[in-house]
Enzyme design. Structure first.
Site, PDB file in Angstrom:
ATOM      1  N   HIS A   9       0.820  -1.216   0.000  1.00 44.31           N
ATOM      2  CA  HIS A   9       0.000   0.000   0.000  1.00 44.31           C
ATOM      3  C   HIS A   9       0.854   1.267   0.000  1.00 44.31           C
ATOM      4  CE1 HIS A   9       0.959   0.850   4.216  1.00 44.31           C
ATOM      5  NE2 HIS A   9       0.816  -0.445   4.434  1.00 44.31           N
ATOM      6  N   HIS A 153       0.457  -5.698   2.622  1.00 46.79           N
ATOM      7  CA  HIS A 153       1.253  -4.984   3.616  1.00 46.79           C
ATOM      8  C   HIS A 153       2.660  -5.590   3.705  1.00 46.79           C
ATOM      9  CE1 HIS A 153      -2.635  -3.355   5.130  1.00 46.79           C
ATOM     10  NE2 HIS A 153      -3.060  -4.542   4.728  1.00 46.79           N
TER      11      HIS A 153
END
Length: 207
Positions: A9, A153
């Site tokens: 992200h 992540h």
């Protein structure tokens, strides 16, 4: 052969504050939104067939921005959430150094051995994340699909890469995954190959 595109992200508000996020739902910064647009531009010509994402907002928003550029919807999967960091979540790196020094050192040297109150271990994280990968690969709808994007992540992506390549979790500490970096793994008939790792040229070109 399938290609698994792995993207972290964009910059989040807690990335900026250097706080441990874990599974706390933290939004992207304005810069994180710009970063998501840049990685989206880079992926336009990659012929991505499907986009999967962690359901946490910083990953989902990144995936959504990419999806808008590629005209693809985003499928959320809880399996791709960040590691649950238990009592560390919401704490700054400085606070951890002050209050949890021994565990901080263990996380840096032998993270696979770390056990924090209320947190997942790296082994548990990897099991969860790989179960998500297997669901995608085994899905009959994806049988004739070549290029799959997963937005997730840092810790989760490292665990996925090591797991897919059959590399021991003791090597977790040797990997770095930057915001909106791109990694690519090819799932071939007889093996799996890391074609690209932690590439951020799409950001550097704009600096």
């Amino acid at each position: 052969m399938k290609r698994i595109y792995l993207v972290r992200h964009g910059e989040s508000e807690w990335n900026l504050l250097k706080k441990i996020q874990g599974q706390q739902d933290i939004s992207l910064t304005a810069n994180g939104i710009k970063q998501a647009n840049l990685i989206g531009n880079r992926l336009i010509n990659e012929k991505i067939d499907k986009i999967y994402s962690s359901d946490l907002i910083r990953a989902y928003k990144t995936a959504e921005i990419i999806g808008n550029k590629l005209n693809l919807d985003v499928i959320q999967m809880v399996e791709f959430r960040e590691i649950h960091f238990g009592i560390w979540e919401g704490i700054s790196n400085e606070e951890i150094e002050e209050k949890h020094k021994d565990n901080q050192i263990l996380w840096r040297k032998e993270p696979e051995k770390l056990e924090i109150e209320g947190a997942e271990t790296l082994k548990e994280l990897q099991k969860r994340a790989l179960s998500g990968i297997n669901k995608i690969i085994d899905n009959e709808e994806n049988e004739n699909i070549d290029n799959i994007l997963i937005v997730s992540h840092s810790a989760t992506l490292k665990a996925i890469i090591l797991g897919l390549l059959g590399i021991n979790l003791t090597n977790f500490k040797n990997l770095t995954i930057n915001n909106v970096s791109l990694s690519i793994i090819e799932i071939r008939e007889y093996n799996r190959v890391l074609k690209l790792f932690n590439d951020t040229c799409h950001i550097k070109e704009r600096q």
